[in-house]
Design a protein around this motif. Structure first.
Motif, PDB file in Angstrom:
ATOM      1  N   GLY A  53     -13.265 -13.952   2.369  1.00 38.07           N
ATOM      2  CA  GLY A  53     -12.841 -14.577   3.618  1.00 38.07           C
ATOM      3  C   GLY A  53     -11.341 -14.448   3.820  1.00 38.07           C
ATOM      4  N   ARG A  54     -10.594 -14.534   2.733  1.00 40.03           N
ATOM      5  CA  ARG A  54      -9.142 -14.378   2.806  1.00 40.03           C
ATOM      6  C   ARG A  54      -8.788 -12.953   3.231  1.00 40.03           C
ATOM      7  NH1 ARG A  54      -4.961 -18.311   1.515  1.00 40.03           N
ATOM      8  NH2 ARG A  54      -3.055 -17.144   1.073  1.00 40.03           N
ATOM      9  N   GLU A  55      -9.522 -11.966   2.705  1.00 39.82           N
ATOM     10  CA  GLU A  55      -9.298 -10.581   3.123  1.00 39.82           C
ATOM     11  C   GLU A  55      -9.604 -10.407   4.608  1.00 39.82           C
ATOM     12  OE1 GLU A  55      -7.974  -8.068   1.315  1.00 39.82           O
ATOM     13  OE2 GLU A  55      -7.648  -9.580  -0.240  1.00 39.82           O
ATOM     14  N   TRP A  56     -10.627 -11.104   5.086  1.00 36.32           N
ATOM     15  CA  TRP A  56     -10.994 -11.034   6.497  1.00 36.32           C
ATOM     16  C   TRP A  56      -9.883 -11.635   7.371  1.00 36.32           C
ATOM     17  CZ3 TRP A  56     -13.358  -8.717  10.123  1.00 36.32           C
ATOM     18  CH2 TRP A  56     -13.664  -9.335  11.348  1.00 36.32           C
ATOM     19  N   ILE A  57      -9.250 -12.714   6.900  1.00 31.61           N
ATOM     20  CA  ILE A  57      -8.131 -13.323   7.636  1.00 31.61           C
ATOM     21  C   ILE A  57      -6.985 -12.320   7.757  1.00 31.61           C
ATOM     22  CG2 ILE A  57      -6.319 -15.081   7.493  1.00 31.61           C
ATOM     23  CD1 ILE A  57      -8.396 -16.941   6.227  1.00 31.61           C
ATOM     24  N   LYS A  58      -6.708 -11.609   6.661  1.00 28.13           N
ATOM     25  CA  LYS A  58      -5.633 -10.613   6.694  1.00 28.13           C
ATOM     26  C   LYS A  58      -5.973  -9.474   7.646  1.00 28.13           C
ATOM     27  CE  LYS A  58      -5.401 -10.526   2.077  1.00 28.13           C
ATOM     28  NZ  LYS A  58      -5.007 -10.157   0.695  1.00 28.13           N
ATOM     29  N   LEU A  59      -7.246  -9.074   7.659  1.00 26.75           N
ATOM     30  CA  LEU A  59      -7.664  -7.990   8.553  1.00 26.75           C
ATOM     31  C   LEU A  59      -7.529  -8.411  10.012  1.00 26.75           C
ATOM     32  CD1 LEU A  59      -8.861  -5.125   8.706  1.00 26.75           C
ATOM     33  CD2 LEU A  59     -11.138  -6.171   8.718  1.00 26.75           C
ATOM     34  N   LYS A  60      -7.915  -9.656  10.318  1.00 24.76           N
ATOM     35  CA  LYS A  60      -7.795 -10.152  11.698  1.00 24.76           C
ATOM     36  C   LYS A  60      -6.327 -10.233  12.117  1.00 24.76           C
ATOM     37  CE  LYS A  60     -10.138 -13.979  11.367  1.00 24.76           C
ATOM     38  NZ  LYS A  60     -10.742 -15.276  11.819  1.00 24.76           N
ATOM     39  N   TYR A  61      -5.458 -10.530  11.184  1.00 25.02           N
ATOM     40  CA  TYR A  61      -4.027 -10.559  11.469  1.00 25.02           C
ATOM     41  C   TYR A  61      -3.500  -9.138  11.709  1.00 25.02           C
ATOM     42  CZ  TYR A  61       0.997 -11.292  10.679  1.00 25.02           C
ATOM     43  OH  TYR A  61       2.369 -11.307  10.793  1.00 25.02           O
ATOM     44  N   TYR A  62      -4.034  -8.174  10.946  1.00 24.95           N
ATOM     45  CA  TYR A  62      -3.529  -6.801  10.975  1.00 24.95           C
ATOM     46  C   TYR A  62      -3.978  -6.025  12.217  1.00 24.95           C
ATOM     47  CZ  TYR A  62      -3.317  -1.829   9.756  1.00 24.95           C
ATOM     48  OH  TYR A  62      -3.100  -0.481   9.785  1.00 24.95           O
ATOM     49  N   LEU A  63      -5.257  -6.074  12.545  1.00 27.19           N
ATOM     50  CA  LEU A  63      -5.826  -5.165  13.551  1.00 27.19           C
ATOM     51  C   LEU A  63      -5.173  -5.258  14.923  1.00 27.19           C
ATOM     52  CD1 LEU A  63      -9.658  -5.081  12.759  1.00 27.19           C
ATOM     53  CD2 LEU A  63      -7.980  -3.234  12.536  1.00 27.19           C
ATOM     54  N   PRO A  64      -5.071  -6.417  15.549  1.00 26.96           N
ATOM     55  CA  PRO A  64      -4.468  -6.438  16.900  1.00 26.96           C
ATOM     56  C   PRO A  64      -3.026  -5.952  16.914  1.00 26.96           C
ATOM     57  CG  PRO A  64      -4.756  -8.673  16.050  1.00 26.96           C
ATOM     58  CD  PRO A  64      -5.480  -7.777  15.115  1.00 26.96           C
ATOM     59  N   ARG A  65      -2.277  -6.276  15.879  1.00 27.03           N
ATOM     60  CA  ARG A  65      -0.876  -5.842  15.811  1.00 27.03           C
ATOM     61  C   ARG A  65      -0.790  -4.336  15.570  1.00 27.03           C
ATOM     62  NH1 ARG A  65      -1.636 -10.844  14.309  1.00 27.03           N
ATOM     63  NH2 ARG A  65      -0.076 -12.454  14.829  1.00 27.03           N
ATOM     64  N   ALA A  66      -1.703  -3.811  14.749  1.00 26.47           N
ATOM     65  CA  ALA A  66      -1.726  -2.372  14.504  1.00 26.47           C
ATOM     66  C   ALA A  66      -2.076  -1.613  15.784  1.00 26.47           C
ATOM     67  CB  ALA A  66      -2.740  -2.042  13.406  1.00 26.47           C
ATOM     68  N   ILE A  67      -3.020  -2.139  16.555  1.00 33.11           N
ATOM     69  CA  ILE A  67      -3.422  -1.491  17.807  1.00 33.11           C
ATOM     70  C   ILE A  67      -2.243  -1.448  18.786  1.00 33.11           C
ATOM     71  CG2 ILE A  67      -4.874  -1.741  19.855  1.00 33.11           C
ATOM     72  CD1 ILE A  67      -7.064  -2.841  17.977  1.00 33.11           C
TER      73      ILE A  67
ATOM     74  N   MET B  68       8.077  -0.466   9.905  1.00 35.35           N
ATOM     75  CA  MET B  68       8.455  -1.851   9.637  1.00 35.35           C
ATOM     76  C   MET B  68       7.224  -2.754   9.597  1.00 35.35           C
ATOM     77  SD  MET B  68      11.919  -2.233  11.953  1.00 35.35           S
ATOM     78  CE  MET B  68      12.139  -3.938  11.450  1.00 35.35           C
ATOM     79  N   PHE B  69       6.293  -2.509  10.502  1.00 35.36           N
ATOM     80  CA  PHE B  69       5.053  -3.286  10.510  1.00 35.36           C
ATOM     81  C   PHE B  69       4.249  -3.027   9.241  1.00 35.36           C
ATOM     82  CE2 PHE B  69       0.445  -3.294  11.610  1.00 35.36           C
ATOM     83  CZ  PHE B  69       0.286  -4.671  11.714  1.00 35.36           C
ATOM     84  N   SER B  70       4.170  -1.760   8.826  1.00 37.02           N
ATOM     85  CA  SER B  70       3.446  -1.414   7.597  1.00 37.02           C
ATOM     86  C   SER B  70       4.076  -2.083   6.380  1.00 37.02           C
ATOM     87  CB  SER B  70       3.429   0.107   7.404  1.00 37.02           C
ATOM     88  OG  SER B  70       2.751   0.751   8.459  1.00 37.02           O
ATOM     89  N   ALA B  71       5.407  -2.108   6.349  1.00 36.19           N
ATOM     90  CA  ALA B  71       6.117  -2.747   5.238  1.00 36.19           C
ATOM     91  C   ALA B  71       5.797  -4.243   5.192  1.00 36.19           C
ATOM     92  CB  ALA B  71       7.616  -2.522   5.367  1.00 36.19           C
ATOM     93  N   TRP B  72       5.809  -4.886   6.353  1.00 35.19           N
ATOM     94  CA  TRP B  72       5.495  -6.311   6.417  1.00 35.19           C
ATOM     95  C   TRP B  72       4.067  -6.578   5.954  1.00 35.19           C
ATOM     96  CZ3 TRP B  72       7.028 -10.994   6.149  1.00 35.19           C
ATOM     97  CH2 TRP B  72       6.321 -12.058   6.718  1.00 35.19           C
ATOM     98  N   MET B  73       3.140  -5.716   6.379  1.00 33.08           N
ATOM     99  CA  MET B  73       1.733  -5.901   6.004  1.00 33.08           C
ATOM    100  C   MET B  73       1.521  -5.664   4.511  1.00 33.08           C
ATOM    101  SD  MET B  73      -0.105  -7.121   8.346  1.00 33.08           S
ATOM    102  CE  MET B  73      -1.497  -7.086   7.205  1.00 33.08           C
ATOM    103  N   MET B  74       2.250  -4.727   3.932  1.00 34.23           N
ATOM    104  CA  MET B  74       2.130  -4.495   2.492  1.00 34.23           C
ATOM    105  C   MET B  74       2.628  -5.706   1.711  1.00 34.23           C
ATOM    106  SD  MET B  74       0.658  -1.703   1.729  1.00 34.23           S
ATOM    107  CE  MET B  74       0.267  -0.050   2.324  1.00 34.23           C
ATOM    108  N   ALA B  75       3.703  -6.323   2.199  1.00 33.88           N
ATOM    109  CA  ALA B  75       4.208  -7.537   1.551  1.00 33.88           C
ATOM    110  C   ALA B  75       3.165  -8.645   1.643  1.00 33.88           C
ATOM    111  CB  ALA B  75       5.519  -7.968   2.201  1.00 33.88           C
ATOM    112  N   ILE B  76       2.575  -8.805   2.817  1.00 37.34           N
ATOM    113  CA  ILE B  76       1.534  -9.821   3.000  1.00 37.34           C
ATOM    114  C   ILE B  76       0.327  -9.536   2.118  1.00 37.34           C
ATOM    115  CG2 ILE B  76      -0.237 -10.573   4.644  1.00 37.34           C
ATOM    116  CD1 ILE B  76       1.855 -10.717   6.775  1.00 37.34           C
ATOM    117  N   GLN B  77      -0.115  -8.278   2.119  1.00 34.66           N
ATOM    118  CA  GLN B  77      -1.320  -7.908   1.378  1.00 34.66           C
ATOM    119  C   GLN B  77      -1.206  -8.240  -0.104  1.00 34.66           C
ATOM    120  OE1 GLN B  77      -4.412  -6.513   2.457  1.00 34.66           O
ATOM    121  NE2 GLN B  77      -4.867  -7.126   0.356  1.00 34.66           N
ATOM    122  N   TYR B  78      -0.119  -7.837  -0.725  1.00 35.80           N
ATOM    123  CA  TYR B  78      -0.027  -7.963  -2.179  1.00 35.80           C
ATOM    124  C   TYR B  78       0.567  -9.289  -2.639  1.00 35.80           C
ATOM    125  CZ  TYR B  78      -1.570  -3.184  -2.218  1.00 35.80           C
ATOM    126  OH  TYR B  78      -2.327  -2.060  -2.036  1.00 35.80           O
ATOM    127  N   CYS B  79       1.459  -9.867  -1.867  1.00 29.27           N
ATOM    128  CA  CYS B  79       1.979 -11.187  -2.239  1.00 29.27           C
ATOM    129  C   CYS B  79       0.905 -12.256  -2.062  1.00 29.27           C
ATOM    130  CB  CYS B  79       3.201 -11.540  -1.396  1.00 29.27           C
ATOM    131  SG  CYS B  79       4.679 -10.568  -1.793  1.00 29.27           S
TER     132      CYS B  79
END
Length: 258
Positions: free
Chosen positions: A138-152, A174-185
């Motif tokens: 579910g936590r991974e799903w939250i991250k995906l929902k955060y990522y997809l609209p911004r990526a689009i 810059m967006f990819s860098a932010w998402m990588m920080a979110i993903q792994y932290c």
């Protein structure tokens, strides 16, 4: 309340990421690195094998359509197609594998924190981990929902005249860098049941460290073959960053930010 930092406040995110290369070789951690790494390699190798088979069928069909004097195109296009396929799948798997290996990634973050602090997190048994799977996914799903609209939105910018050729690549990086920080932290934060909004808030308080960490992960993820080990390296580095900069603030729930 802003999360407190405990030590090494001048250490950059790049340094934390590079620390991950040392941590994955640490005795006692190698076995926890091995599991997600092998899952990554096995699934990736299976998909590559299937994809190249389909590519071979496509080139067979193309050969039958081309006149004889253009048959040399096959020899030029085949290596280019294989390289493109590997690079594209590498990017795809950096996202897909985070879902498949999520439980093991959290376990790796836990063991790294124990190694760095000398303290047991007491997160339970293997059975408890299985029971916790719905929440982890579910936590991974939250991250995906955060990522997809911004990526689009970022991808749409590439089609905007002038912006797409100048600013869009910078914004995407810059967006990819932010998402990588979110993903792994997120793995060490989630091990302590810190909510996703609170985790983002904490990373925002140390934007320079967060972005430089994510930028290093993004750059190394672009290198085929090397990107196989980026995931465990990033988890180890992110956990070291958690221990130095955020752990003290969340050691007791009452002092964490609202």
């Amino acid at each position: 309340m802003n999360p407190k930092t405990t030590q090494a406040t001048t250490k950059s995110g790049v340094n934390y990421f590079l620390d991950g290369f040392s941590l994955i070789k640490t005795k006692g951690l190698r076995s926890f690195v091995f599991i997600p790494l092998m899952i990554n390699l096995l699934v990736f190798a299976s998909v590559i094998y299937f994809a190249i088979g389909q590519l071979d069928n496509a080139f067979t069909w193309l050969s039958n359509q081309l006149p004889d004097y253009l048959s040399w195109l096959n020899f030029m296009l085949w290596p280019l197609a294989v390289i493109t396929l590997v690079v594209l799948l590498s990017f795809l798997f950096s996202s897909v594998m985070n879902w498949i290996a999520a439980p093991f990634n959290g376990l790796l973050a836990e063991k790294v924190e124990q190694h760095l602090t000398g303290k047991d997190l007491n997160t339970g048994t293997s059975l408890d981990l299985v029971k916790d799977l719905p929440r982890i996914l579910g936590r991974e799903w939250i991250k995906l929902k955060y990522y997809l609209p911004r990526a689009i939105i970022c991808l749409i910018l590439f089609w905007v005249p002038f912006v797409g050729q100048t600013f869009a690549p910078i914004i995407w990086f810059m967006f990819s860098a932010w998402m990588m920080a979110i993903q792994y932290c997120d793995y060490p934060f989630d091990n302590h049941k810190v909510s996703f909004p609170d985790m983002k808030f904490a990373l925002n308080q140390t934007k320079g460290t967060s972005f430089s960490f994510g930028a290093a992960v993004t750059l190394f993820s672009m290198i085929p073959i090397v990107n196989f080990i980026v995931m465990p390296v990033a988890i180890c580095g992110a956990t070291a960053m958690w221990v130095d900069k955020y752990r003290e603030a969340y050691k007791h729930p009452e002092i964490a930010p609202d």
